[in-house]
Scaffold this active site. Structure first.
Site, PDB file in Angstrom:
ATOM      1  N   TRP A 132      -7.081  -1.430  -4.239  1.00 44.78           N
ATOM      2  CA  TRP A 132      -7.137  -0.935  -5.624  1.00 44.78           C
ATOM      3  C   TRP A 132      -8.610  -0.757  -5.989  1.00 44.78           C
ATOM      4  O   TRP A 132      -9.449  -1.609  -5.694  1.00 44.78           O
ATOM      5  CB  TRP A 132      -6.496  -1.944  -6.589  1.00 44.78           C
ATOM      6  CG  TRP A 132      -5.046  -1.660  -6.860  1.00 44.78           C
ATOM      7  CD1 TRP A 132      -4.020  -1.788  -5.976  1.00 44.78           C
ATOM      8  CD2 TRP A 132      -4.478  -1.197  -8.090  1.00 44.78           C
ATOM      9  NE1 TRP A 132      -2.838  -1.436  -6.578  1.00 44.78           N
ATOM     10  CE2 TRP A 132      -3.088  -1.078  -7.888  1.00 44.78           C
ATOM     11  CE3 TRP A 132      -5.008  -0.892  -9.341  1.00 44.78           C
ATOM     12  CZ2 TRP A 132      -2.214  -0.657  -8.874  1.00 44.78           C
ATOM     13  CZ3 TRP A 132      -4.139  -0.479 -10.340  1.00 44.78           C
ATOM     14  CH2 TRP A 132      -2.761  -0.361 -10.096  1.00 44.78           C
ATOM     15  N   PHE A 186      -3.931  -8.997  -5.742  1.00 38.70           N
ATOM     16  CA  PHE A 186      -2.915 -10.059  -5.658  1.00 38.70           C
ATOM     17  C   PHE A 186      -2.703 -10.490  -4.211  1.00 38.70           C
ATOM     18  O   PHE A 186      -2.400 -11.660  -3.940  1.00 38.70           O
ATOM     19  CB  PHE A 186      -1.595  -9.586  -6.275  1.00 38.70           C
ATOM     20  CG  PHE A 186      -0.571 -10.670  -6.362  1.00 38.70           C
ATOM     21  CD1 PHE A 186      -0.647 -11.642  -7.346  1.00 38.70           C
ATOM     22  CD2 PHE A 186       0.475 -10.746  -5.446  1.00 38.70           C
ATOM     23  CE1 PHE A 186       0.293 -12.666  -7.416  1.00 38.70           C
ATOM     24  CE2 PHE A 186       1.417 -11.759  -5.510  1.00 38.70           C
ATOM     25  CZ  PHE A 186       1.329 -12.720  -6.495  1.00 38.70           C
ATOM     26  N   VAL A 234     -10.392  -6.195 -10.552  1.00 35.45           N
ATOM     27  CA  VAL A 234      -9.261  -6.161 -11.484  1.00 35.45           C
ATOM     28  C   VAL A 234      -9.804  -5.803 -12.868  1.00 35.45           C
ATOM     29  O   VAL A 234     -10.650  -6.516 -13.415  1.00 35.45           O
ATOM     30  CB  VAL A 234      -8.510  -7.506 -11.527  1.00 35.45           C
ATOM     31  CG1 VAL A 234      -7.370  -7.435 -12.544  1.00 35.45           C
ATOM     32  CG2 VAL A 234      -7.955  -7.852 -10.148  1.00 35.45           C
ATOM     33  N   ILE A 235      -9.324  -4.677 -13.381  1.00 31.71           N
ATOM     34  CA  ILE A 235      -9.802  -4.201 -14.682  1.00 31.71           C
ATOM     35  C   ILE A 235      -8.675  -4.369 -15.699  1.00 31.71           C
ATOM     36  O   ILE A 235      -7.521  -3.994 -15.440  1.00 31.71           O
ATOM     37  CB  ILE A 235     -10.251  -2.734 -14.594  1.00 31.71           C
ATOM     38  CG1 ILE A 235     -11.377  -2.612 -13.563  1.00 31.71           C
ATOM     39  CG2 ILE A 235     -10.715  -2.235 -15.965  1.00 31.71           C
ATOM     40  CD1 ILE A 235     -11.806  -1.193 -13.259  1.00 31.71           C
ATOM     41  N   THR A 294      -1.695  -4.427 -20.524  1.00 27.61           N
ATOM     42  CA  THR A 294      -0.836  -5.606 -20.377  1.00 27.61           C
ATOM     43  C   THR A 294      -1.652  -6.784 -19.855  1.00 27.61           C
ATOM     44  O   THR A 294      -2.861  -6.659 -19.639  1.00 27.61           O
ATOM     45  CB  THR A 294       0.304  -5.316 -19.385  1.00 27.61           C
ATOM     46  OG1 THR A 294      -0.280  -5.105 -18.093  1.00 27.61           O
ATOM     47  CG2 THR A 294       1.088  -4.081 -19.796  1.00 27.61           C
ATOM     48  N   HIS A 326      -1.514  -8.058 -16.958  1.00 20.61           N
ATOM     49  CA  HIS A 326      -1.458  -8.134 -15.492  1.00 20.61           C
ATOM     50  C   HIS A 326      -2.718  -8.770 -14.926  1.00 20.61           C
ATOM     51  O   HIS A 326      -2.692  -9.493 -13.943  1.00 20.61           O
ATOM     52  CB  HIS A 326      -1.252  -6.739 -14.887  1.00 20.61           C
ATOM     53  CG  HIS A 326      -2.488  -5.903 -14.879  1.00 20.61           C
ATOM     54  ND1 HIS A 326      -2.878  -5.121 -15.942  1.00 20.61           N
ATOM     55  CD2 HIS A 326      -3.467  -5.751 -13.941  1.00 20.61           C
ATOM     56  CE1 HIS A 326      -4.017  -4.514 -15.651  1.00 20.61           C
ATOM     57  NE2 HIS A 326      -4.392  -4.881 -14.457  1.00 20.61           N
ATOM     58  N   PHE A 372     -15.125 -16.026  -3.644  1.00 18.69           N
ATOM     59  CA  PHE A 372     -14.414 -15.282  -4.682  1.00 18.69           C
ATOM     60  C   PHE A 372     -15.253 -14.062  -5.091  1.00 18.69           C
ATOM     61  O   PHE A 372     -16.058 -14.134  -6.014  1.00 18.69           O
ATOM     62  CB  PHE A 372     -14.219 -16.235  -5.867  1.00 18.69           C
ATOM     63  CG  PHE A 372     -13.392 -15.714  -7.000  1.00 18.69           C
ATOM     64  CD1 PHE A 372     -12.005 -15.721  -6.941  1.00 18.69           C
ATOM     65  CD2 PHE A 372     -13.991 -15.257  -8.162  1.00 18.69           C
ATOM     66  CE1 PHE A 372     -11.233 -15.282  -8.009  1.00 18.69           C
ATOM     67  CE2 PHE A 372     -13.228 -14.812  -9.237  1.00 18.69           C
ATOM     68  CZ  PHE A 372     -11.848 -14.822  -9.161  1.00 18.69           C
ATOM     69  N   ARG A 397     -21.399  -4.148 -11.824  1.00 12.11           N
ATOM     70  CA  ARG A 397     -21.420  -5.294 -10.895  1.00 12.11           C
ATOM     71  C   ARG A 397     -21.195  -4.878  -9.448  1.00 12.11           C
ATOM     72  O   ARG A 397     -20.989  -5.714  -8.576  1.00 12.11           O
ATOM     73  CB  ARG A 397     -20.342  -6.298 -11.335  1.00 12.11           C
ATOM     74  CG  ARG A 397     -20.752  -7.007 -12.605  1.00 12.11           C
ATOM     75  CD  ARG A 397     -19.583  -7.594 -13.378  1.00 12.11           C
ATOM     76  NE  ARG A 397     -20.041  -8.312 -14.571  1.00 12.11           N
ATOM     77  CZ  ARG A 397     -20.418  -7.700 -15.719  1.00 12.11           C
ATOM     78  NH1 ARG A 397     -20.377  -6.382 -15.825  1.00 12.11           N
ATOM     79  NH2 ARG A 397     -20.870  -8.408 -16.731  1.00 12.11           N
TER      80      ARG A 397
HETATM   81  C1  DLZ Z   1      -0.485  -3.673 -10.179  1.00 13.28           C
HETATM   82  C2  DLZ Z   1      -1.962  -3.750 -10.236  1.00 13.28           C
HETATM   83  C3  DLZ Z   1      -2.640  -3.441 -11.417  1.00 13.28           C
HETATM   84  C4  DLZ Z   1      -1.923  -3.006 -12.654  1.00 13.28           C
HETATM   85  N1  DLZ Z   1      -3.962  -3.478 -11.508  1.00 13.28           N
HETATM   86  C5  DLZ Z   1      -4.678  -3.882 -10.406  1.00 13.28           C
HETATM   87  C6  DLZ Z   1      -6.093  -3.957 -10.458  1.00 13.28           C
HETATM   88  O1  DLZ Z   1      -6.758  -3.657 -11.468  1.00 13.28           O
HETATM   89  N2  DLZ Z   1      -6.738  -4.357  -9.342  1.00 13.28           N
HETATM   90  C7  DLZ Z   1      -6.090  -4.705  -8.181  1.00 13.28           C
HETATM   91  O2  DLZ Z   1      -6.752  -5.074  -7.208  1.00 13.28           O
HETATM   92  N3  DLZ Z   1      -4.750  -4.618  -8.122  1.00 13.28           N
HETATM   93  C8  DLZ Z   1      -4.032  -4.216  -9.176  1.00 13.28           C
HETATM   94  N4  DLZ Z   1      -2.681  -4.135  -9.114  1.00 13.28           N
HETATM   95  C9  DLZ Z   1      -2.002  -4.373  -7.816  1.00 13.28           C
HETATM   96  C10 DLZ Z   1      -1.697  -5.855  -7.524  1.00 13.28           C
HETATM   97  O3  DLZ Z   1      -2.873  -6.550  -7.171  1.00 13.28           O
HETATM   98  C11 DLZ Z   1      -0.685  -5.961  -6.365  1.00 13.28           C
HETATM   99  O4  DLZ Z   1      -1.176  -5.247  -5.264  1.00 13.28           O
HETATM  100  C12 DLZ Z   1       0.687  -5.403  -6.730  1.00 13.28           C
HETATM  101  O5  DLZ Z   1       1.168  -6.033  -7.881  1.00 13.28           O
HETATM  102  C13 DLZ Z   1       1.692  -5.620  -5.574  1.00 13.28           C
HETATM  103  O6  DLZ Z   1       1.850  -7.009  -5.287  1.00 13.28           O
END
Ligand code: DLZ
Length: 158
Positions: free
Chosen positions: A31, A66, A90-91, A95, A97, A122, A136
């Site tokens: 991602w 994740f 992760v942005i 929601t 999430h 990390f 960053r």
């Molecule tokens: C689903 C999701 C969302 C909404 N945003 C991110 C994100 O900003 N950065 C990231 O690395 N992954 C995101 N994911 C995907 C989850 O990490 C994961 O891969 C899915 O929920 C499948 O398990």
């Protein structure tokens, strides 16, 4: 180390031990791969600058942040791997999430580190905006991948 006023990639290297025989596993989330790629590059360059051998750096990708925990575990369970570096972005969105992912990764990789008695750093950039993430990843706040690699080397020097 990092403060809000300093470049985040400033770190103390005076106590680093020789890592020329150490083996590193890097797990990178796909991602935001334009950003995680820059973070990974920062981590690899930092390891090389401090004497790691290119052939002793193993890079693997996982679909999203994740999945960093299981990716880290797959690497940490390999006897020849001395330290693992986790890289993701992760942005925050509409929601919660980001909370779930960030907490799961923080707890998950801590557990992997303790289970296998190996450094698992990390390198997860957790931000409110894309701009903050870019800041960053080679921007005005340095490169979080550099910092994650430095943390791994620092812990190998413990
Ligand atoms: C689903 C999701 C969302 C909404 N945003 C991110 C994100 O900003 N950065 C990231 O690395 N992954 C995101 N994911 C995907 C989850 O990490 C994961 O891969 C899915 O929920 C499948 O398990």
């Amino acid at each position: 180390m990092a403060t809000s006023l300093k470049n985040l990639s400033d770190y103390k290297k005076d106590k680093f031990k020789d890592i020329s025989e150490k083996t590193f596993g890097i797990v990178v989330a796909e991602w935001h791969d334009d950003i995680t790629g820059v973070l990974c590059e920062g981590a690899v360059n930092t390891l090389l600058e401090h004497g790691a051998k290119k052939e002793n750096i193993y890079i693997n990708t996982v679909p999203g942040s994740f999945e960093l925990t299981l990716g880290a575990q797959f690497l940490a369970m390999q006897e020849e791997i001395d330290a693992v570096i986790c890289i993701g972005v992760v942005i925050k969105g509409d929601t919660k999430h980001d909370d779930y992912i960030n907490n799961a990764v923080a707890n998950g990789i801590t557990n992997v580190s303790l289970k296998f008695n190996k450094p698992v750093s990390f390198g997860l950039v957790t931000t409110n905006t894309l701009e903050q993430a870019l800041d960053r990843a080679g921007g005005k706040h340095g490169n979080k991948g550099v910092e994650a690699a430095a943390a791994a080397i620092g812990m190998l020097s413990f």
